[in-house]
Design a protein around this motif. Structure first.
Motif, mmCIF file in Angstrom:
data_model
loop_
_atom_site.group_PDB
_atom_site.id
_atom_site.type_symbol
_atom_site.label_atom_id
_atom_site.label_comp_id
_atom_site.label_asym_id
_atom_site.label_seq_id
_atom_site.Cartn_x
_atom_site.Cartn_y
_atom_site.Cartn_z
ATOM 1 N N HIS A 206 -47.543 47.671 68.696
ATOM 2 C CA HIS A 206 -47.135 46.022 69.085
ATOM 3 C C HIS A 206 -45.625 45.727 68.237
ATOM 4 N N ILE B 229 -39.521 40.214 78.517
ATOM 5 C CA ILE B 229 -40.971 40.573 78.021
ATOM 6 C C ILE B 229 -41.680 39.613 78.184
ATOM 7 N N LEU C 162 -41.587 41.376 85.497
ATOM 8 C CA LEU C 162 -40.715 41.252 84.626
ATOM 9 C C LEU C 162 -39.314 42.396 84.969
ATOM 10 N N VAL D 244 -37.717 42.286 69.896
ATOM 11 C CA VAL D 244 -37.293 40.798 69.850
ATOM 12 C C VAL D 244 -36.478 40.550 68.624
ATOM 13 N N ARG E 101 -42.338 45.861 70.004
ATOM 14 C CA ARG E 101 -42.484 44.698 70.674
ATOM 15 C C ARG E 101 -41.351 43.716 69.720
ATOM 16 N N ALA F 269 -46.753 42.666 84.007
ATOM 17 C CA ALA F 269 -47.473 42.739 82.772
ATOM 18 C C ALA F 269 -48.883 42.465 82.957
ATOM 19 N N ILE G 19 -36.514 44.484 83.663
ATOM 20 C CA ILE G 19 -36.150 44.924 82.344
ATOM 21 C C ILE G 19 -34.867 45.950 82.409
ATOM 22 N N THR H 284 -37.875 48.747 75.826
ATOM 23 C CA THR H 284 -38.183 47.697 76.596
ATOM 24 C C THR H 284 -39.039 46.531 76.155
ATOM 25 N N GLY H 285 -39.649 46.846 74.967
ATOM 26 C CA GLY H 285 -40.527 45.720 74.144
ATOM 27 C C GLY H 285 -41.613 45.360 74.899
ATOM 28 N N MET H 286 -42.102 46.324 75.867
ATOM 29 C CA MET H 286 -43.255 45.918 76.659
ATOM 30 C C MET H 286 -44.629 46.406 75.667
ATOM 31 N N ARG H 287 -45.667 45.871 76.077
ATOM 32 C CA ARG H 287 -47.024 46.188 75.270
ATOM 33 C C ARG H 287 -47.379 47.668 75.904
ATOM 34 N N SER I 135 -44.165 34.444 75.281
ATOM 35 C CA SER I 135 -44.678 35.332 74.598
ATOM 36 C C SER I 135 -44.521 34.535 72.952
#
Length: 468
Positions: A397, A421, A278, A404, A400, A267, A280, A241-244, A425
């Motif tokens: 991170h 995301i 978001l 991307v 993430r 987020a 996803i 998902t590239g989430m934090r 960003s």
DNA sequence: CAGAGGACGTCGCTGCCTTA
DNA sequence: TAAGGCAGCGACGTCCTCTG
């Protein structure tokens, strides 16, 4: 040859209009056409003199006011002098602490720390300076130079300079200052070092590490225990998902839509700016993994123990909410009035970032560039000016960044990635503005004929045909 | 290894300058 | 003179390091 200047406050006829000539309070010669209250011009010299008298009275009043203002200025200067002596450097901290703009919390602590750093520096280098007024721009610059020599990232250095500038701005009135010694201390350009994306070949290694019997999660006495299975879920969610970290750690079952195959969430970092949800899309791998840990009773956080660890202050609530805790935790008393005797946790994320780093290290990734014990023992030190803290190369991170960069490599439109995301960003800009130098050269070469007025390759055959 | 201390990222706002 | 570009500021949040 110029005519002799008329005497002051003289009323005379000029180009058919009655005028008055006078000297204003800045010593400048002025000539004003005389008019009545209704805008009418005076009919004769007598009437003109009456009109002029009104103007001159106004000017005399203003001249008096001006001297009164001068008097007040003098008084203010004296008051400033007194303030300068009375307001010492020791009075600065209470002003900072009580400033309503600086809310309580870690940030205030941070500002206090910054002020104390400057204060202690001043004590050490200029012990005779006791009042803010005696702090010169040169001293400010020397402090800045010493700060830089200590070694730190430019943004940290800038933070110190900005804060000191702010402190002096805050005490301006209290200390009777007329200028800020930090005004001319220049800020440095950004030299930030971001996390690197996880190298692709390490992804299977990291996932396998979660299942490796030799891998152990970190044990902490004070924080809630977590399981390797949950850690794997965390990694899978982050990877797909590239989430934090926070968004992944606290992800709730209510955000998962298996029917339409997406995750809908907000987020945490940008929550206050109301950026909306978001959306996803769930990759098959993520969907399969989530289904494998899902049951019909599932509610609350997907990774209850991790969520528990992450937000220890909400531990009680989370424990109550979740019926899927997979490891033993202290019993929760039924009676709310009874205090849950948990230690207060100050850590931001319950050591979860270290937990992830531990896993990445196990999988063989060099997570940090910091000096080893052996290097330190051999007297290896960092060069002057280099940042004190080694940048972390890999952490949560990095997933993430990996997400991307992979999307960019696969030509997924930037707008889609932004929707997934978040559209502000920095990570996206980093990978989507990457310029391939060779491709740029080829592109420019292709359009060269058009630039110099020649037909392009595609237009050549057509041109040759028409020319016979 | 807990947690205090420190580093760094990102946002919205504002003021300055240029341009239409 | 309104609009737009741009950079810096101030504030706040998150993540990481380091040390007792």
């Amino acid at each position: 040859m110029s005519q002799a200047r008329k005497s002051l406050n003289t009323v005379y006829l000029r180009r058919g209009r009655w005028v008055v000539e006078y000297i204003d309070f800045e010593g400048k010669q002025k000539i004003k056409t005389l008019k009545g209250e209704n805008g009418n011009y005076p009919a004769n010299k007598l009437q003109a003199k009456r009109f002029a008298e009104r103007i001159l009275t106004d000017i005399r009043t203003m001249q008096n006011l001006r001297s009164e203002q001068e008097f007040l200025n003098r008084v203010a200067e004296c008051q400033q002098l007194i303030q300068r002596i009375q307001f010492t450097l020791d009075d600065v901290l209470p002003i900072i602490v009580n400033n309503p703009k600086l809310k309580n919390g870690t940030r205030l602590q941070h500002r206090k720390y910054q002020w104390e750093k400057f204060y202690n520096w001043l004590r050490a280098h200029y012990p005779r300076v006791t009042v803010p007024h005696d702090v010169t721009p040169l001293m400010a610059q020397q402090f800045a130079n010493d700060l830089y020599a200590e070694g730190m990232a430019n943004s940290t250095y800038n933070d110190y300079i900005t804060s000191c500038r702010m402190f002096f701005k805050m005490i301006m009135i209290h200390a009777g200052l007329t200028s800020n010694p930090f005004t001319h201390v220049e800020r440095l350009p950004k030299n930030t070092i971001s996390h690197k994306p996880i190298p692709r070949e390490f992804i299977p290694k990291i996932l396998a590490a979660c299942d490796d019997p030799n891998f152990q999660v970190l044990e902490t006495r004070r924080l809630a225990p977590i399981t390797k299975a949950e850690l794997k879920t965390l990694i899978v969610v982050g990877l797909c998902t590239g989430m934090r970290l926070k968004d992944c750690a606290l992800l709730d079952w209510s955000c998962i839509n298996f029917e339409n195959n997406y995750i809908k969430t907000v987020a945490y970092k940008t929550k206050k700016y109301d950026k909306g949800y978001l959306w996803i899309p769930m990759m098959p791998y993520l969907r399969k993994h989530l289904l494998s840990i899902y049951d019909w009773q599932a509610a609350g956080p997907i990774m209850p123990n991790i969520a528990c660890r992450y937000e220890d202050k909400d531990r009680k609530e989370l424990l109550k909410k979740s019926n899927k805790l997979s490891v033993s935790v202290p019993m929760i008393p039924d009676d709310d009035s009874e205090e849950l005797n948990l230690p207060e946790i100050k850590s931001d994320n319950g050591n979860m970032s270290n937990e992830v780093k531990n896993l990445l290290k196990f999988a063989g990734l060099p997570v940090s560039t910091r000096l080893t014990k052996a290097e330190k023992a051999n007297g290896v030190t960092k060069p002057i000016g280099q940042r004190k803290k080694s940048p972390n190369l890999y952490g949560f991170h990095s997933f993430r960044h990996y997400f991307v960069s992979t999307c960019a490599e696969c030509n997924i439109p930037m707008a889609y990635v932004e929707a997934i995301i978040g559209n502000e960003s920095e990570v996206i800009r980093q990978y989507y503005t990457h310029i391939d130098t060779a491709e740029m050269m080829r592109s420019i070469s292709r359009i060269e004929p058009k630039f110099i007025g020649m037909p392009t390759q595609a237009a050549l055959p057509q041109l040759q045909e028409t020319m016979g």
